[in-house]
Design a protein around this motif. Sequence first.
Motif, mmCIF file in Angstrom:
data_model
loop_
_atom_site.group_PDB
_atom_site.id
_atom_site.type_symbol
_atom_site.label_atom_id
_atom_site.label_comp_id
_atom_site.label_asym_id
_atom_site.label_seq_id
_atom_site.Cartn_x
_atom_site.Cartn_y
_atom_site.Cartn_z
ATOM 1 N N VAL A 287 1.003 -0.805 -0.520
ATOM 2 C CA VAL A 287 0.048 -0.357 0.289
ATOM 3 C C VAL A 287 0.820 1.599 0.048
ATOM 4 N N GLY A 288 2.402 1.340 -0.353
ATOM 5 C CA GLY A 288 3.128 2.120 -0.596
ATOM 6 C C GLY A 288 4.106 2.583 1.341
ATOM 7 N N ALA A 289 3.302 2.249 2.341
ATOM 8 C CA ALA A 289 3.768 2.050 3.361
ATOM 9 C C ALA A 289 5.842 1.773 3.991
ATOM 10 N N PRO A 290 6.154 2.542 4.277
ATOM 11 C CA PRO A 290 8.094 2.095 4.417
ATOM 12 C C PRO A 290 7.935 0.428 5.138
ATOM 13 N N GLY A 291 6.782 0.500 5.867
ATOM 14 C CA GLY A 291 6.740 -1.137 6.557
ATOM 15 C C GLY A 291 5.681 -1.234 7.331
ATOM 16 N N ALA A 292 5.669 -1.844 8.512
ATOM 17 C CA ALA A 292 3.980 -2.430 8.763
ATOM 18 C C ALA A 292 3.933 -0.997 10.377
ATOM 19 N N TYR A 293 3.181 -0.928 10.518
ATOM 20 C CA TYR A 293 2.792 0.751 11.282
ATOM 21 C C TYR A 293 1.652 0.722 11.905
ATOM 22 N N ASP A 294 1.786 2.222 12.865
ATOM 23 C CA ASP A 294 1.383 1.920 13.951
ATOM 24 C C ASP A 294 -0.491 2.226 13.423
ATOM 25 N N TYR A 295 -1.768 2.605 14.104
ATOM 26 C CA TYR A 295 -2.702 2.288 13.729
ATOM 27 C C TYR A 295 -3.007 4.383 14.612
ATOM 28 N N GLY A 296 -4.366 4.626 13.874
ATOM 29 C CA GLY A 296 -4.096 6.631 13.587
ATOM 30 C C GLY A 296 -4.460 6.398 14.956
ATOM 31 N N PRO A 297 -5.677 5.868 15.016
ATOM 32 C CA PRO A 297 -6.352 5.688 16.570
ATOM 33 C C PRO A 297 -5.522 5.924 18.555
ATOM 34 N N GLU A 298 -4.213 4.880 17.649
ATOM 35 C CA GLU A 298 -3.521 4.750 18.746
ATOM 36 C C GLU A 298 -2.976 5.675 18.835
ATOM 37 N N ARG A 299 -2.526 6.210 17.971
ATOM 38 C CA ARG A 299 -1.049 8.033 18.089
ATOM 39 C C ARG A 299 -2.227 8.980 18.073
ATOM 40 N N CYS A 300 -3.315 9.204 18.007
ATOM 41 C CA CYS A 300 -4.362 10.270 18.313
ATOM 42 C C CYS A 300 -4.202 9.917 19.880
ATOM 43 N N SER A 301 -4.611 9.017 20.360
ATOM 44 C CA SER A 301 -4.358 8.405 22.250
ATOM 45 C C SER A 301 -3.148 8.399 23.009
ATOM 46 N N TRP A 302 -2.142 8.900 22.120
ATOM 47 C CA TRP A 302 -1.170 9.487 22.786
ATOM 48 C C TRP A 302 -1.020 10.698 23.059
ATOM 49 N N LEU A 303 -1.828 11.286 22.060
ATOM 50 C CA LEU A 303 -1.160 12.574 22.205
ATOM 51 C C LEU A 303 -2.207 12.630 24.159
ATOM 52 N N SER A 304 -3.457 12.801 24.046
ATOM 53 C CA SER A 304 -4.596 13.000 24.841
ATOM 54 C C SER A 304 -3.782 12.553 25.732
ATOM 55 N N HIS A 305 -3.050 11.496 26.268
ATOM 56 C CA HIS A 305 -1.715 10.231 27.529
ATOM 57 C C HIS A 305 -0.947 11.361 27.794
ATOM 58 N N THR A 306 -0.664 11.673 26.985
ATOM 59 C CA THR A 306 0.572 13.246 27.008
ATOM 60 C C THR A 306 -0.381 14.543 28.277
ATOM 61 N N VAL A 307 -1.139 14.549 27.981
ATOM 62 C CA VAL A 307 -1.889 16.176 28.585
ATOM 63 C C VAL A 307 -2.380 15.232 29.713
ATOM 64 N N THR A 308 -3.219 14.069 29.707
ATOM 65 C CA THR A 308 -4.213 13.844 30.404
ATOM 66 C C THR A 308 -3.096 14.025 32.365
ATOM 67 N N ASN A 309 -1.099 13.484 31.807
ATOM 68 C CA ASN A 309 -0.718 12.965 32.787
ATOM 69 C C ASN A 309 -0.167 14.019 33.333
ATOM 70 N N TRP A 310 -0.013 15.923 32.679
ATOM 71 C CA TRP A 310 0.055 17.203 33.049
ATOM 72 C C TRP A 310 -1.154 17.099 34.044
ATOM 73 N N MET A 311 -2.380 17.100 33.216
ATOM 74 C CA MET A 311 -3.217 17.694 33.468
ATOM 75 C C MET A 311 -3.268 17.870 34.887
ATOM 76 N N GLY A 312 -3.445 16.281 35.809
ATOM 77 C CA GLY A 312 -3.892 15.878 36.924
ATOM 78 C C GLY A 312 -5.413 15.391 37.057
ATOM 79 N N ASP A 313 -5.708 14.674 37.871
ATOM 80 C CA ASP A 313 -7.233 14.324 38.464
ATOM 81 C C ASP A 313 -8.383 15.205 38.098
ATOM 82 N N ASP A 314 -7.977 16.550 38.382
ATOM 83 C CA ASP A 314 -8.299 17.868 38.559
ATOM 84 C C ASP A 314 -9.411 18.004 37.170
ATOM 85 N N GLY A 315 -8.330 18.414 36.497
ATOM 86 C CA GLY A 315 -8.189 18.886 35.042
ATOM 87 C C GLY A 315 -9.443 17.607 33.975
ATOM 88 N N PHE A 316 -9.635 18.369 33.213
ATOM 89 C CA PHE A 316 -10.889 18.159 31.936
ATOM 90 C C PHE A 316 -10.237 18.349 30.709
#
Length: 382
Positions: A287-316
């Motif tokens: 399909v033109g990719a350089p190798g087996a690759y990650d999932y798109g939803p997975e990568r978007c979830s990594w961005l939200s993971h970065t933010v939820t780690n930073w904001m704490g339990d009381d952040g939203f």
Amino acid sequence: MSDTLNRRYSGISEQALDELRSRMNHPITDTVEPWCYEVTRDNIRHYAHGIGDDNPLWCDPDYARETKYGDIIALPSFIFPCDRVFSGYVGGLPGVHAMFAGIDVTWHKPMQRNDEISTEAMLKDLIPHETRFSGLAIQQIYNVKFYNQFGDLCADGDSWCFRTDRDIAREQGTKYAEQKARGHKVYTEEELAEINHLYGTEEIRGANPRFWEDVNEGDTLRRMVKGPMTITGFIAYAQGWGGLYIRAHKMAYKLQKSHQALGINNKYGVPDCPERVHWEPDFASEVGAPGAYDYGPERCSWLSHTVTNWMGDDGFLRKLKAQIRHHNVEGDTLFIDGKVTRKFRSEEGKPCVEIALKGINQNDDLSIEGSAEVELPSRAKP
């Protein structure tokens, strides 16, 4: 398109596009069932662990009982296993590849433990693009709303895939020519030690409130690492998320029977799912990719993971926008950085900040970028 193109798969035709356009702005009622109907303790934990997130607010009921929620809640990106369309289960254009490429989501309230989730989805837009990856590509945008059992809107937003011509991407695409020539990454002990240091020093803010008054524009978030990418990691995500087309035996037969262009023969001559691009390097190259690759939803979830780690339990986490720019292939490592770009009060008077997010790989290739809007606790009385 070159006359020498070795055509193995269907291309993007005007007839198929016209048929797909006729579906726009109509409710989707014929999609497959989601991976998760209910926000159970196990479903939350399996998804969180699939993205490498061990935050006790979603993983430890004893811890969560002491928070304002009184029990575990779902991490924001748990919306992905609750709807296949939002995760990239696209319709139309049979035989044309789909690559998940981004989201623009607003959360309205947390998904609580044991909530029952229902969704409404529709095809919102089709936008043509000329790309280095595959020539003509179609951006296929869906809008999805997520409701709990009381009819409360928990989240809503857009997600999109790019539909790409597999043959053109494989034989004529230029986006990954340099990467293919460079070959796969081999890590030194020093490089692995640097990655492991980031894992070892990852901070979950948790019960320590991050007050709005203490945040300034220009503040940076602690760098997060994901990788080095392995097929084991891609499969770990699919375990929590459910995948789009991963089926076994009779269930695979039924899915392929209802979608005639879905099954693609493997090396044994057996029709198998197109999702193999995430664990079969040879098929990914088809399909033109350089190798087996990650999932798109997975990568978007990594961005939200970065933010939820930073904001704490009381952040939203109120909003997240993410645009995928480059494949993360087996062997890549992703480094995610964030920076506070705006401090403001919302229209409702809520204390909020905006964060710019960016993920680059070990070669400084831009993999994903986006922004988040977070509501933080304030020392001032409401």
